[in-house]
Motif scaffolding. Sequence first.
Motif, PDB file in Angstrom:
ATOM      1  N   TYR A 223       0.773  -1.234   0.000  1.00  0.00           N
ATOM      2  CA  TYR A 223       0.000   0.000   0.000  1.00  0.00           C
ATOM      3  C   TYR A 223       0.807   1.288   0.000  1.00  0.00           C
ATOM      4  O   TYR A 223       0.288   2.323  -0.407  1.00  0.00           O
ATOM      5  N   LEU A 224       2.032   1.269   0.501  1.00  0.00           N
ATOM      6  CA  LEU A 224       2.749   2.527   0.669  1.00  0.00           C
ATOM      7  C   LEU A 224       3.622   2.855  -0.534  1.00  0.00           C
ATOM      8  O   LEU A 224       3.638   2.147  -1.533  1.00  0.00           O
ATOM      9  N   ASN A 225       4.359   3.934  -0.416  1.00  0.00           N
ATOM     10  CA  ASN A 225       5.068   4.535  -1.544  1.00  0.00           C
ATOM     11  C   ASN A 225       6.564   4.556  -1.265  1.00  0.00           C
ATOM     12  O   ASN A 225       7.067   5.520  -0.685  1.00  0.00           O
ATOM     13  N   PRO A 226       7.314   3.509  -1.661  1.00  0.00           N
ATOM     14  CA  PRO A 226       8.738   3.459  -1.322  1.00  0.00           C
ATOM     15  C   PRO A 226       9.571   4.548  -1.987  1.00  0.00           C
ATOM     16  O   PRO A 226      10.651   4.873  -1.511  1.00  0.00           O
ATOM     17  N   LEU A 227       9.075   5.138  -3.084  1.00  0.00           N
ATOM     18  CA  LEU A 227       9.862   6.148  -3.777  1.00  0.00           C
ATOM     19  C   LEU A 227      10.062   7.412  -2.961  1.00  0.00           C
ATOM     20  O   LEU A 227      10.959   8.206  -3.234  1.00  0.00           O
ATOM     21  N   LEU A 228       9.208   7.616  -1.938  1.00  0.00           N
ATOM     22  CA  LEU A 228       9.380   8.796  -1.094  1.00  0.00           C
ATOM     23  C   LEU A 228      10.730   8.791  -0.404  1.00  0.00           C
ATOM     24  O   LEU A 228      11.289   9.840  -0.095  1.00  0.00           O
ATOM     25  N   LYS A 229      11.275   7.595  -0.160  1.00  0.00           N
ATOM     26  CA  LYS A 229      12.565   7.491   0.522  1.00  0.00           C
ATOM     27  C   LYS A 229      13.685   7.068  -0.412  1.00  0.00           C
ATOM     28  O   LYS A 229      14.845   7.355  -0.167  1.00  0.00           O
ATOM     29  N   GLU A 230      13.337   6.393  -1.486  1.00  0.00           N
ATOM     30  CA  GLU A 230      14.361   5.771  -2.318  1.00  0.00           C
ATOM     31  C   GLU A 230      14.941   6.690  -3.377  1.00  0.00           C
ATOM     32  O   GLU A 230      16.089   6.541  -3.767  1.00  0.00           O
ATOM     33  N   GLU A 231      14.157   7.630  -3.897  1.00  0.00           N
ATOM     34  CA  GLU A 231      14.609   8.423  -5.028  1.00  0.00           C
ATOM     35  C   GLU A 231      14.655   9.914  -4.679  1.00  0.00           C
ATOM     36  O   GLU A 231      13.795  10.412  -3.935  1.00  0.00           O
ATOM     37  N   PRO A 232      15.634  10.628  -5.214  1.00  0.00           N
ATOM     38  CA  PRO A 232      15.712  12.076  -4.947  1.00  0.00           C
ATOM     39  C   PRO A 232      14.540  12.804  -5.607  1.00  0.00           C
ATOM     40  O   PRO A 232      14.094  12.441  -6.689  1.00  0.00           O
ATOM     41  N   ARG A 233      14.052  13.818  -4.925  1.00  0.00           N
ATOM     42  CA  ARG A 233      12.932  14.584  -5.475  1.00  0.00           C
ATOM     43  C   ARG A 233      13.411  15.570  -6.528  1.00  0.00           C
ATOM     44  O   ARG A 233      14.461  16.180  -6.394  1.00  0.00           O
ATOM     45  N   LYS A 234      12.593  15.721  -7.552  1.00  0.00           N
ATOM     46  CA  LYS A 234      12.847  16.743  -8.554  1.00  0.00           C
ATOM     47  C   LYS A 234      12.605  18.107  -7.932  1.00  0.00           C
ATOM     48  O   LYS A 234      11.611  18.325  -7.238  1.00  0.00           O
ATOM     49  N   LYS A 235      13.532  19.043  -8.142  1.00  0.00           N
ATOM     50  CA  LYS A 235      13.372  20.382  -7.572  1.00  0.00           C
ATOM     51  C   LYS A 235      12.211  21.102  -8.252  1.00  0.00           C
ATOM     52  O   LYS A 235      12.053  21.065  -9.463  1.00  0.00           O
ATOM     53  N   MET A 236      11.395  21.742  -7.429  1.00  0.00           N
ATOM     54  CA  MET A 236      10.244  22.485  -7.932  1.00  0.00           C
ATOM     55  C   MET A 236      10.397  23.952  -7.550  1.00  0.00           C
ATOM     56  O   MET A 236      11.074  24.287  -6.576  1.00  0.00           O
ATOM     57  N   ARG A 237       9.765  24.807  -8.328  1.00  0.00           N
ATOM     58  CA  ARG A 237       9.778  26.231  -8.028  1.00  0.00           C
ATOM     59  C   ARG A 237       9.045  26.480  -6.715  1.00  0.00           C
ATOM     60  O   ARG A 237       7.983  25.897  -6.465  1.00  0.00           O
ATOM     61  N   LEU A 238       9.612  27.322  -5.859  1.00  0.00           N
ATOM     62  CA  LEU A 238       9.012  27.603  -4.563  1.00  0.00           C
ATOM     63  C   LEU A 238       7.830  28.554  -4.741  1.00  0.00           C
ATOM     64  O   LEU A 238       7.917  29.546  -5.456  1.00  0.00           O
ATOM     65  N   ALA A 239       6.723  28.226  -4.111  1.00  0.00           N
ATOM     66  CA  ALA A 239       5.522  29.051  -4.217  1.00  0.00           C
ATOM     67  C   ALA A 239       5.737  30.412  -3.562  1.00  0.00           C
ATOM     68  O   ALA A 239       6.459  30.529  -2.571  1.00  0.00           O
TER      69      ALA A 239
END
Length: 442
Positions: A223-239
């Motif tokens: 059920y859970l999302n292993p990518l939250l810990k396994e892969e680096p996040r793509k940088k997004m523009r800050l709101a």
Amino acid sequence: MAPWLPLLSLLGLLPGASSAPPGRAAGAQSWEAASSELLGPARFALEMYNRGRAAGARAALGAVRGRVRRTGRGSLYSLKATLEEPPCNDPMVCQLPVSKKTLLCTFEILDELGKHMLLRRDCGPVDTKITDDRNETFSSFLPLLNMDPLPKDLSMKMASIFKDFVTTYNRTYETKEEAQWRMSVFVNNMVRAQKIQALDRGTAQYGVTKFSDLTEEEFRTIYLNPLLKEEPRKKMRLAKSINDPAPPEWDWRDKGAVTKVKNQGMCGSCWAFSVTGNVEGQWFLKHGDLLSLSEQELVDCDKVDKACLGGLPSNAYSAIKTLGGLETEDDYSYHGHLQTCNFSAEKVKVYINDSVELSQNEQSHRQRLDHSISGPLVGEVWGSPRNPVLTPASGYGPGSAIPFWAIKNSWGTDWGEEGYYYLHRGSGACGVNIMASSAVVN
């Protein structure tokens, strides 16, 4: 016979009561698998069993039978196998004495995208309680969960609670052994819930949910999302920050901006539900039209994320822009497993212009929430199969008493409070402020 075994018989939990797969609801697609299909998972289970053993002490695979259930991108195998251990008298090497060489094992293996994961291993000599229907009790499984045997009165009380659980969530199990194993898992989860309850400083109530017969490993894997810990996040523009004062409370559900609670099923697609939930709200704010959007489009057509094996909101927003928008749920319905991408540009009903990452300051989320639908708030609450992956925030409560976020989840209305979860606001609880983001619709 143990005093609670008649309960299992009455509930249809003993052999012959159902053809449903172990630990799953009746009616699920499951069937007896051919021996050739079971060989790969069985060999993997044997490899896990033999891990760390010297060459002369490794067990060999004997007979194998089992069932298979399709889930996500792969299959869930429930196997029974005999293992033959070579003669050995060295307790430093062998797990069993020389007189007990033939083992009967129950394995549960998840196979997704060719990657195996062992969810359960339960082995014992063939002449012990595992095959002795007269003597077996669920207490014999408790050592596998690092639990002490329960007093008789507590055992009966747990059997009664388990009976209610089975009835409420329509559970049936393939065999008596599986029913007893699931009951022992259930008891373990109830003990853990009691401990968590004692530590809770708020008003949360911990106890039975529809996931209470799953081990933590099973729950996390399915059920859970292993990518939250396994892969680096793509940088997004800050709101951009919003400096307007926030009202004491706000709830977009009261304003018609939130679709009904959905159910991701046995698929780790919470990331897709998070993003579509956010886009649904943003589109409503700009165009006054609340549409239920397609998560299945992202599961099938987002080629960066991994469908039921997890994904990241930043990737999903980019996929929506690349595809040209989202179809509605009616046009591209949810099935809970990876399919061939069937996206049609002609059926797009919603687009986004950009996406932004929100500050980790929860006060800024509160200021933003009465201007736009904030989210997805994607965090994992640790330590229990009953805890959620958090999805878009739909509102917040007053600062007096206990301030909270009202959070829409994607596990159906029979979880939490009609599908919602209320989390303490202002303390960064469960990492709720770590990965907050939003689509931008002009």
